[in-house]
Design an enzyme around this catalytic site. Structure first.
Site, short mmCIF file in Angstrom:
data_model
loop_
_atom_site.label_atom_id
_atom_site.label_comp_id
_atom_site.label_asym_id
_atom_site.label_seq_id
_atom_site.Cartn_x
_atom_site.Cartn_y
_atom_site.Cartn_z
N SER A 135 -45.32 -9.40 38.01
CA SER A 135 -44.15 -9.63 38.86
C SER A 135 -43.76 -8.31 39.51
O SER A 135 -43.54 -7.31 38.84
CB SER A 135 -42.98 -10.16 38.01
N LYS A 161 -47.11 -11.66 41.96
CA LYS A 161 -45.88 -12.41 42.27
C LYS A 161 -44.91 -11.44 42.91
O LYS A 161 -44.64 -10.37 42.34
CB LYS A 161 -45.32 -13.00 40.99
N LEU A 162 -44.38 -11.79 44.07
CA LEU A 162 -43.44 -10.92 44.78
C LEU A 162 -42.03 -11.50 44.70
O LEU A 162 -41.83 -12.69 44.96
CB LEU A 162 -43.82 -10.82 46.26
N LYS A 163 -41.07 -10.66 44.35
CA LYS A 163 -39.67 -11.05 44.44
C LYS A 163 -39.30 -11.09 45.92
O LYS A 163 -39.64 -10.18 46.67
CB LYS A 163 -38.81 -10.01 43.72
N ASP A 189 -41.06 -15.35 44.13
CA ASP A 189 -39.95 -15.78 43.27
C ASP A 189 -38.65 -15.33 43.92
O ASP A 189 -38.44 -14.14 44.13
CB ASP A 189 -40.10 -15.14 41.88
N ASN A 191 -35.50 -16.25 42.79
CA ASN A 191 -34.39 -16.20 41.84
C ASN A 191 -33.10 -16.77 42.46
O ASN A 191 -32.06 -16.09 42.49
CB ASN A 191 -34.17 -14.76 41.35
N GLU A 214 -41.19 -19.92 43.70
CA GLU A 214 -40.45 -20.09 42.44
C GLU A 214 -38.95 -20.04 42.69
O GLU A 214 -38.45 -19.10 43.31
CB GLU A 214 -40.88 -18.98 41.47
N ASP A 239 -37.91 -22.27 37.48
CA ASP A 239 -37.76 -21.31 36.37
C ASP A 239 -36.35 -21.50 35.79
O ASP A 239 -36.17 -22.22 34.81
CB ASP A 239 -37.98 -19.89 36.94
N LYS A 263 -40.28 -20.29 29.78
CA LYS A 263 -39.80 -19.08 29.11
C LYS A 263 -39.13 -19.52 27.81
O LYS A 263 -38.07 -20.17 27.86
CB LYS A 263 -38.77 -18.35 29.96
N GLY A 291 -41.81 -14.27 32.20
CA GLY A 291 -41.52 -13.03 31.49
C GLY A 291 -40.08 -12.58 31.69
O GLY A 291 -39.48 -12.88 32.72
C1 LIG Z 1 -40.75 -10.88 35.31
C2 LIG Z 1 -39.69 -11.63 36.05
O1 LIG Z 1 -39.70 -11.68 37.24
N1 LIG Z 1 -38.73 -12.22 35.30
C3 LIG Z 1 -37.64 -13.07 35.74
C4 LIG Z 1 -36.59 -12.27 36.50
C5 LIG Z 1 -35.96 -11.22 35.66
C6 LIG Z 1 -36.30 -9.91 35.91
C7 LIG Z 1 -35.71 -8.89 35.21
C8 LIG Z 1 -34.76 -9.15 34.22
C9 LIG Z 1 -34.15 -8.12 33.49
C10 LIG Z 1 -33.20 -8.42 32.53
C11 LIG Z 1 -32.89 -9.73 32.27
C12 LIG Z 1 -33.48 -10.75 32.98
C13 LIG Z 1 -34.44 -10.48 33.95
C14 LIG Z 1 -35.04 -11.52 34.68
C15 LIG Z 1 -38.13 -14.23 36.58
O2 LIG Z 1 -39.27 -14.68 36.46
O3 LIG Z 1 -37.33 -14.75 37.34
MG LIG Z 2 -38.51 -16.48 37.97
#
Ligand SMILES: CC(=O)N[C@@H](Cc1ccc2ccccc2c1)C(=O)O
Ligand SMILES: [Mg+2]
Length: 368
Positions: A135, A161-163, A189, A191, A214, A239, A263, A291
């Protein structure tokens, strides 16, 4: 087994590089660890909640409080505890899935270490190593993004995977697609950063040949994901929305999602995670392991889960050095884009308790 004591550790883990998402920017992971002592041995669990309630409603201090005042008393009161009993045992407490998951992980670790069974064997793993994705956070510039992505490609990651967020989506995706070539595994992703009004905008991502998009919308907005899934080619993956097997089935049956990010921390533990895996598999829905910047404690257990048959896509089970220069366990090292599934009893890793102590942000709290 009888739970004799629970110790809560708050540990500060500096990140090797800042991790920026649509909901914030982290430079240090503050992680809550649960250390369980029972009459048959010890177990460790990792809570995935962040320092602040920026990603989810749960957060470190909230989880610590509900564990100390509401969940631990239920464990101490029980004459005999097994992981399989925890859903019923914890039923008097509504929600708080990340807090419950941390305790379930520690109970599972203790139970399985005592019986000499690995997480992988207990959960039903069918592989001895898992394909790993990575990620990638939002970068200060496209050039820095491309440099970071190239580093992961060189490391052997099997999926990028790109935010993304409004204002940082098409350009970075297009430039990374150009860097990787047309056939590389690439996904995004958001979020929850978009709304239904952005559907036409998001449909332009179809030009980038993505594996999935995502969680573009709010976690409670299943309906908008249904509309999006009917409007675009790119598969929609949920997610944050998937908090239970019931919600997973509802979202799948309504056409809101065709790929699920599982998760364990988000869904209340590894046993609920297996139930979601089974429900998805029964509906032909591929899943992958998400993750939460876990240390080696949570990472070991996630890698075991990712070895189950329905986990057919690379997950965010990256190597330790994606996040940490030094891990709380022996490091997870990528080999040909894969991580080996631990084979030892319980999680199969050894917690470096001297590091837990050294990086502790405050004295541990002993509950009995
Ligand atoms: C690897 C990845 O992208 N994880 C989460 C986003 C994320 C990223 C960093 C975090 C730090 C602290 C607590 C929650 C967090 C959740 C996701 O898939 O959406
Ligand atoms: Mg996610």
């Amino acid at each position: 087994m009888k739970v004799e004591s629970i110790t809560l550790h708050r540990v500060g883990m500096p990140l090797v590089r800042p991790f920026e998402t649509s909901f914030g920017r982290e430079t240090e992971r503050v992680v809550l660890l649960v250390h369980l002592v029972t009459d048959v041995g010890e177990g460790w669990g990792e809570c995935v909640a962040g320092k602040t309630p920026g990603y989810s409603s749960e957060y470190v201090e909230g989880c610590a409080h509900v564990i100390e005042h509401h969940l631990a008393p239920l464990l101490f009161r029980a004459p005999h505890v097994r992981a399989a009993d925890l859903e019923r045992l914890f039923a008097p407490v509504v929600g708080h899935r990340m807090a419950k998951a941390a305790l379930e992980a520690a109970v599972l670790d203790a139970e399985l270490r005592a019986s000499g069974i690995s997480f992988a064997h207990y959960l039903g793993a069918v592989r001895t190593e898992v394909d790993c994705g990575v990620s990638v956070g939002i970068s200060p510039s496209i050039d820095e993004l491309l440099t970071e992505v190239q580093g992961y490609v060189d490391a052997g990651y099997r999926r990028i995977k790109l935010k993304i967020k409004p204002g940082w989506d098409f350009e970075p995706v297009r430039r990374v697609r150009d860097l990787l070539g047309p056939d590389a595994a690439l996904q995004v992703d958001a979020n929850t950063a978009y709304t239904r009004e952005d559907i036409a905008h998001l449909s332009r991502l179809d030009d980038s040949g993505l594996l999935l998009i995502e969680q573009p919308f709010d976690e409670e907005d299943i309906a908008s994901h249904v509309v999006l899934a009917q409007a675009i080619e790119t598969p929609v993956c949920l997610d944050e929305s998937i908090v239970s097997v019931g919600v997973a089935i509802d979202a799948i049956d309504r056409g809101a999602t065709s790929i699920v990010n599982i998760k364990p921390g988000r869904v209340g533990g590894y046993l609920p995670a297996v139930a979601i895996h089974d429900a998805c598999r029964a509906r032909g829905i591929p899943v992958w392991c998400g993750g939460m910047l876990e240390t080696g404690i949570g990472r070991a257990m996630n890698v075991a889960l990712a070895a189950l048959p329905g986990f057919t896509l690379p997950g965010d089970t990256s190597a330790s050095d994606r996040y940490y220069a030094e891990d709380l366990t022996e490091p997870f090292v990528l080999d040909d884009g894969r991580l080996a599934v631990p084979t030892g009893p319980g999680s199969g890793v050894t917690v470096r308790t001297e590091l837990v102590r050294e990086w502790g942000l405050q004295p541990p709290v002993l509950l009995t």
